[in-house]
Scaffold this motif. Sequence first.
Motif, short mmCIF file in Angstrom:
data_model
loop_
_atom_site.label_atom_id
_atom_site.label_comp_id
_atom_site.label_asym_id
_atom_site.label_seq_id
_atom_site.Cartn_x
_atom_site.Cartn_y
_atom_site.Cartn_z
N HIS A 260 0.85 -1.18 0.00
CA HIS A 260 0.00 0.00 0.00
C HIS A 260 0.89 1.23 0.00
O HIS A 260 1.88 1.30 0.74
N MET A 261 0.53 2.23 -0.82
CA MET A 261 1.39 3.39 -1.01
C MET A 261 0.66 4.67 -0.62
O MET A 261 -0.59 4.73 -0.61
N TYR A 262 1.47 5.70 -0.35
CA TYR A 262 0.95 6.99 0.11
C TYR A 262 1.69 8.11 -0.60
O TYR A 262 2.85 7.97 -0.98
N TYR A 263 0.98 9.23 -0.76
CA TYR A 263 1.64 10.44 -1.24
C TYR A 263 1.51 11.50 -0.15
O TYR A 263 0.44 12.09 0.03
N ASN A 264 2.56 11.67 0.61
CA ASN A 264 2.57 12.63 1.72
C ASN A 264 1.35 12.45 2.62
O ASN A 264 0.66 13.41 2.98
#
Length: 478
Positions: A410-414
């Motif tokens: 799972h990925m996040y942008y800030n």
Amino acid sequence: MAANRPMAAIDAAMMTGDVLTNPMHVAALMIFTPPPGSDRHYVDDLYRDGLINLGGVDPRLSKRPRIGLDTLGRWVWEDVEVDLHSHVQRRVLPAGSGEPELWQLVADLHSLPLDRHRPLWMAYLIDGLDDGRYALYIKLHHTLVDGVEGMQMIADGLSPDPEARDVKPFYSAGEHAPEPARPEHGLPDPASALSAVAGAAASSIDLARNIIGGGIDYLGAAVEGISPVPMSAPFTRFNDSLGFKRAAAGGSWPLQRFRELADAARAGSGDPVTINDVLMTVVSGALRGWLLAHDELPDSSLIGICPISVRAGEGGAPDGSAGSDSGNMFGLQQCPLGTDLADPAERLTLIHRSMAWAKDQVARRGSAASMLLTAPSLAPTLLLSMLPLTVKWRTGYNLPISNVRGPREHMYYNGAHLDALYPVSTVFDGFGLNATICSYADTVSFGYVAGRSLVPDVDTLIPLTETALAELAAAIGW
């Protein structure tokens, strides 16, 4: 004055196709949930922050194509300064909009060609979804990246850490960005020139050997029914001229469903069925369902054209034809989709055998040989769609189908969670429908793109994909 660098042959061919026929860009749609505690100005701040403090733009996104008398009629790359305000734009959906309205906007944006006077990419930050989420639609020309490299570029602009707040956007120079290319000046020394000629000669001999050997393999595979003969695909509406407008739709499913189906198929048949085989079979089932609903199902099977990566560590390219550090590194192979078979289990068996053979061919023969061997069907597919008075009974291929691996975590942008990642690929005359699949964390997404005049109801392929998945599960007893 900016230095010019010659394009690779495959990129020059795609750029010429972009000029003569249809735009050759690929794209991705990402949907995010803002981090907890975000206010109504969150997306405004995100947009502003994305235009400053980059630390440099990715070299692949800092060049534009050019051709002219001074380039002797060759396509070249020219390094230029990037005006981020022209390339990164905002869009706001009308109040009450959901994913259907988002997909309509994506289709409209995907219809627009990229400006060849500037670097060939665009990014649109989209706000206004009724559930508070926002989206990012990214569009890049296919000469800049292939599917594998494009997905890595996206991943470099994300983080698996939900607490990280120093993540740079995808267009900044990320971890896997290549070093800026150095132009060559002057003439090479005699020893280098002689070495280059010797290398080219050896490469040409290897390529000729692979083409001859591959041609013999094709004949054997055609006899077995796992590789079609040239011009054996039935002509469908997908293979006509597609016009200027696009239609697009996407849907996501748990990856575990496909993994368990592949396990069940292996246990039941003893064949080494892969998840990719299952994914291809589900696309085939959705296409069969769509054609049946429109009373257009041909008696013979549709034939897909499938890019197969030849990157280092993923099969290799024995002919040395894909040796650059960036750009397009893939071979092409054909796959009968079994749309004429009512039994999904039979379709899976056919697709498994065909794809296993295709991957072996690209691994052994290389990307250049595999692409040249598909040309006898590829060129007529493109040309037939442009001839309005020609009897159209057969064509070379019906549609491209590809599968790209996205981030496994799972990925996040800030702090904003990436909820969904959808591929939005390219279509052009002769290939008016494209199906691309992308995995992300514990999900798999299907993205369908079409000429709007050919498949205006492309969104119906999403429920048909679920139907095809359920039918395949029932057919193999899972």
